[in-house]
Design an enzyme around this catalytic site. Structure first.
Site, PDB file in Angstrom:
ATOM      1  N   ARG A  60     122.629  92.560 -45.032  1.00 13.07           N
ATOM      2  CA  ARG A  60     122.216  92.360 -46.426  1.00 13.07           C
ATOM      3  C   ARG A  60     121.885  90.899 -46.725  1.00 13.07           C
ATOM      4  NH1 ARG A  60     127.222  95.112 -48.957  1.00 13.07           N
ATOM      5  NH2 ARG A  60     127.832  95.875 -46.925  1.00 13.07           N
ATOM      6  N   GLU A  97     136.883  93.401 -44.678  1.00 13.70           N
ATOM      7  CA  GLU A  97     137.763  94.107 -45.619  1.00 13.70           C
ATOM      8  C   GLU A  97     138.079  95.495 -45.059  1.00 13.70           C
ATOM      9  OE1 GLU A  97     135.994  94.665 -49.489  1.00 13.70           O
ATOM     10  OE2 GLU A  97     137.897  95.211 -50.406  1.00 13.70           O
TER      11      GLU A  97
HETATM   12  O1  LIG Z   1     133.675  88.554 -46.934  1.00 11.64           O
HETATM   13  P1  LIG Z   1     133.773  89.676 -45.951  1.00 11.64           P
HETATM   14  O2  LIG Z   1     135.109  90.402 -46.041  1.00 11.64           O
HETATM   15  O3  LIG Z   1     133.478  89.267 -44.552  1.00 11.64           O
HETATM   16  O4  LIG Z   1     132.733  90.803 -46.367  1.00 11.64           O
HETATM   17  C1  LIG Z   1     131.414  90.539 -46.723  1.00 11.64           C
HETATM   18  C2  LIG Z   1     130.452  91.134 -45.738  1.00 11.64           C
HETATM   19  O5  LIG Z   1     130.592  92.568 -45.694  1.00 11.64           O
HETATM   20  C3  LIG Z   1     129.319  93.172 -45.870  1.00 11.64           C
HETATM   21  O6  LIG Z   1     128.622  93.345 -44.694  1.00 11.64           O
HETATM   22  P2  LIG Z   1     128.941  94.459 -43.611  1.00 11.64           P
HETATM   23  O7  LIG Z   1     129.777  93.860 -42.533  1.00 11.64           O
HETATM   24  O8  LIG Z   1     129.478  95.678 -44.289  1.00 11.64           O
HETATM   25  O9  LIG Z   1     127.551  94.718 -42.935  1.00 11.64           O
HETATM   26  P3  LIG Z   1     126.072  95.038 -43.430  1.00 11.64           P
HETATM   27  O10 LIG Z   1     125.554  93.820 -44.171  1.00 11.64           O
HETATM   28  O11 LIG Z   1     125.388  95.233 -42.125  1.00 11.64           O
HETATM   29  O12 LIG Z   1     126.098  96.245 -44.318  1.00 11.64           O
HETATM   30  C4  LIG Z   1     128.580  92.182 -46.741  1.00 11.64           C
HETATM   31  O13 LIG Z   1     127.171  92.367 -46.673  1.00 11.64           O
HETATM   32  C5  LIG Z   1     129.012  90.858 -46.174  1.00 11.64           C
HETATM   33  O14 LIG Z   1     128.247  90.478 -45.043  1.00 11.64           O
HETATM   34  N1  LIG Z   2     133.870  95.844 -51.617  1.00 11.43           N
HETATM   35  C1  LIG Z   2     132.726  95.636 -50.956  1.00 11.43           C
HETATM   36  N2  LIG Z   2     131.560  96.091 -51.468  1.00 11.43           N
HETATM   37  C2  LIG Z   2     130.389  95.869 -50.797  1.00 11.43           C
HETATM   38  N3  LIG Z   2     130.300  95.225 -49.634  1.00 11.43           N
HETATM   39  C3  LIG Z   2     131.444  94.755 -49.103  1.00 11.43           C
HETATM   40  N4  LIG Z   2     131.681  94.040 -47.985  1.00 11.43           N
HETATM   41  C4  LIG Z   2     133.005  93.820 -47.903  1.00 11.43           C
HETATM   42  N5  LIG Z   2     133.656  94.347 -48.948  1.00 11.43           N
HETATM   43  C5  LIG Z   2     132.687  94.932 -49.723  1.00 11.43           C
END
Ligand SMILES: O=P(O)(O)OC[C@H]1O[C@H](OP(=O)(O)OP(=O)(O)O)[C@H](O)[C@@H]1O
Ligand SMILES: Nc1ncnc2[nH]cnc12
Length: 177
Positions: A60, A97
């Protein structure tokens, strides 16, 4: 409509107890997407915060980082999930998370001393951003600032990153909700 109202919350995704803040509802609205990019770009232009390159976190963070690279006139460097970059890479493991993961960056992505704006859509534990910063620093880059659309301060990432001395800019936050 403000940015926050355009973000949808889906409870118990991807695991029970997680309140998933879904930015797809914000991005599909062209006015919402434009507001995000304009407000973050304006923040960096008005505050005179200097950086040479934008680094975006897969997946993202690429949406945000690509648009900001265009508006701010900076090159874009991707930090990717494992096995996706064709050249020589360095990697960094981190906690999410809702699990653990690993990210990679090309070893030759940055020159030593390059100042970087690190971008992602959302800050939760800070694990992803911290891993990104460690990769940038391992090859001699400097994190000038970090930008996010959403901050979840209850999860602790903001404090963790600020305690390490990183500066952050977040457009909106969900706290105690
Ligand atoms: O602060 P944090 O606890 O590290 O969480 C934040 C991250 O989690 C989500 O990505 P995700 O790993 O779900 O992957 P994606 O972007 O590929 O959906 C979001 O887009 C951030 O990159
Ligand atoms: N609560 C949340 N919602 C969307 N993206 C996330 N990445 C980590 N935690 C998240």
């Amino acid at each position: 409509m403000p940015i926050k109202s355009r973000i949808r919350t889906i409870p118990d995704y991807p695991k029970k107890g997680i309140m998933f803040r879904d930015i797809t509802t914000l991005l599909k609205d062209p006015v919402g997407f434009r507001l995000v990019i304009d407000q973050i770009s304006q923040h960096y232009l008005e505050h005179g915060i200097n950086f040479d390159m934008i680094v975006g976190m897969e997946a993202r963070g690429f949406i945000l980082g690509g648009a900001l690279s265009y508006t701010l006139g900076k090159g874009f460097i991707p930090i990717r999930k494992p096995g996706k970059l064709p050249g020589e890479v360095i990697d960094q493991e981190y906690q999410l998370e809702y699990g653990t993961d690993k990210v990679e960056m090309h070893t030759d992505a940055l020159e030593k001393g390059t100042r970087v704006l690190l971008v992602d859509d959302l800050l939760a534990t800070g694990g992803t951003a911290m891993a990104g910063a460690q990769l940038v620093e391992k090859v001699g880059g400097i994190i000038s600032d970090m930008a996010f659309i959403v901050n979840l301060p209850d999860i602790g990432g903001q404090k963790k990153l600020e305690d390490k001395g990183y500066k952050l800019f977040c457009l909106t936050e969900f706290e105690g909700e």
